[in-house]
Design a protein around this motif. Structure first.
Motif, mmCIF file in Angstrom:
data_model
loop_
_atom_site.group_PDB
_atom_site.id
_atom_site.type_symbol
_atom_site.label_atom_id
_atom_site.label_comp_id
_atom_site.label_asym_id
_atom_site.label_seq_id
_atom_site.Cartn_x
_atom_site.Cartn_y
_atom_site.Cartn_z
ATOM 1 N N LYS A 131 -38.292 -9.663 35.587
ATOM 2 C CA LYS A 131 -37.520 -9.576 36.829
ATOM 3 C C LYS A 131 -36.461 -8.478 36.708
ATOM 4 C CE LYS A 131 -34.769 -12.163 40.138
ATOM 5 N NZ LYS A 131 -34.342 -13.468 40.611
ATOM 6 N N ASN A 132 -35.759 -8.425 35.581
ATOM 7 C CA ASN A 132 -34.735 -7.396 35.373
ATOM 8 C C ASN A 132 -35.355 -6.000 35.317
ATOM 9 O OD1 ASN A 132 -32.670 -9.283 35.369
ATOM 10 N ND2 ASN A 132 -32.732 -9.542 33.142
ATOM 11 N N ALA A 133 -36.504 -5.871 34.676
ATOM 12 C CA ALA A 133 -37.197 -4.580 34.627
ATOM 13 C C ALA A 133 -37.637 -4.164 36.027
ATOM 14 C CB ALA A 133 -38.404 -4.656 33.682
ATOM 15 N N THR A 134 -38.103 -5.126 36.804
ATOM 16 C CA THR A 134 -38.518 -4.854 38.185
ATOM 17 C C THR A 134 -37.325 -4.369 39.007
ATOM 18 O OG1 THR A 134 -40.283 -6.508 38.062
ATOM 19 C CG2 THR A 134 -39.546 -5.859 40.264
ATOM 20 N N LYS A 135 -36.189 -5.031 38.868
ATOM 21 C CA LYS A 135 -34.983 -4.610 39.584
ATOM 22 C C LYS A 135 -34.564 -3.197 39.180
ATOM 23 C CE LYS A 135 -32.686 -9.004 40.567
ATOM 24 N NZ LYS A 135 -31.473 -9.798 40.295
ATOM 25 N N ALA A 136 -34.626 -2.910 37.889
ATOM 26 C CA ALA A 136 -34.249 -1.577 37.407
ATOM 27 C C ALA A 136 -35.166 -0.520 38.016
ATOM 28 C CB ALA A 136 -34.305 -1.528 35.884
ATOM 29 N N PHE A 137 -36.465 -0.814 38.052
ATOM 30 C CA PHE A 137 -37.399 0.135 38.653
ATOM 31 C C PHE A 137 -37.127 0.285 40.142
ATOM 32 C CE2 PHE A 137 -41.220 0.840 41.161
ATOM 33 C CZ PHE A 137 -41.440 2.165 40.813
ATOM 34 N N GLN A 138 -36.940 -0.822 40.826
ATOM 35 C CA GLN A 138 -36.695 -0.765 42.269
ATOM 36 C C GLN A 138 -35.454 0.067 42.590
ATOM 37 O OE1 GLN A 138 -36.720 -5.043 42.801
ATOM 38 N NE2 GLN A 138 -38.709 -4.987 43.845
ATOM 39 N N GLN A 139 -34.408 -0.080 41.809
ATOM 40 C CA GLN A 139 -33.205 0.732 42.014
ATOM 41 C C GLN A 139 -33.520 2.205 41.805
ATOM 42 O OE1 GLN A 139 -30.457 -1.068 39.263
ATOM 43 N NE2 GLN A 139 -29.633 -2.460 40.814
ATOM 44 N N CYS A 140 -34.249 2.498 40.756
ATOM 45 C CA CYS A 140 -34.620 3.878 40.443
ATOM 46 C C CYS A 140 -35.462 4.492 41.566
ATOM 47 C CB CYS A 140 -35.380 3.899 39.122
ATOM 48 S SG CYS A 140 -35.761 5.526 38.513
ATOM 49 N N ALA A 141 -36.343 3.691 42.144
ATOM 50 C CA ALA A 141 -37.261 4.177 43.177
ATOM 51 C C ALA A 141 -36.652 4.127 44.581
ATOM 52 C CB ALA A 141 -38.556 3.356 43.151
ATOM 53 N N GLY A 142 -35.422 3.656 44.701
ATOM 54 C CA GLY A 142 -34.769 3.599 46.002
ATOM 55 C C GLY A 142 -35.234 2.446 46.872
#
Length: 125
Positions: A87-98
């Motif tokens: 979940k944390n990795a997903t959030k980090a990616f989502q932030q990176c991808a806008g």
């Protein structure tokens, strides 16, 4: 999506044969020598892209974890269990991808994750 991955797979095979690479890196093997347009990580757990969230399990979770590991360049464990680390990795990616960083892998996150993974884009750069 199946057709897209089939076309991509055919392109990988053609690129490998053309470039004389003799093979493609397997999952969890990173190679800095991968040609442009060929992901450094091969994640072949499933073509399914269901909605994934905390406590989801299975091959689609493994697929997402493998792709997250590739684009985040962090040690995302590929175990098929969508826990707090995923979940944390997903959030980090989502932030990176806008994207909205909700920690849920839905249609938009799958689309971006596939694009970033396929094009070997490093979220940390």
């Amino acid at each position: 999506m199946q057709l897209t991955r089939t076309v991509r797979a055919a392109g990988i095979v053609a690129a490998t044969a053309f470039l004389g690479l003799g093979g493609i890196a397997t999952q969890a093997q990173a190679s800095s020598q991968a040609p442009a347009g060929v992901p450094r990580y091969t994640c072949n757990y499933t073509d399914a892209e269901p909605l994934l969230s905390l406590n989801s399990r299975g091959a689609a979770v493994k697929q997402a974890q493998c792709q997250l590991d590739s684009v985040l360049k962090r040690h995302v464990v590929v175990d098929g269990i969508f826990g707090s680390d995923t979940k944390n990795a997903t959030k980090a990616f989502q932030q990176c991808a806008g994207l909205t960083a909700d920690g849920i892998i839905g249609k938009d996150t799958w689309r971006e994750l596939n694009f970033w993974w396929w094009n070997d884009i490093d979220c940390n750069k």
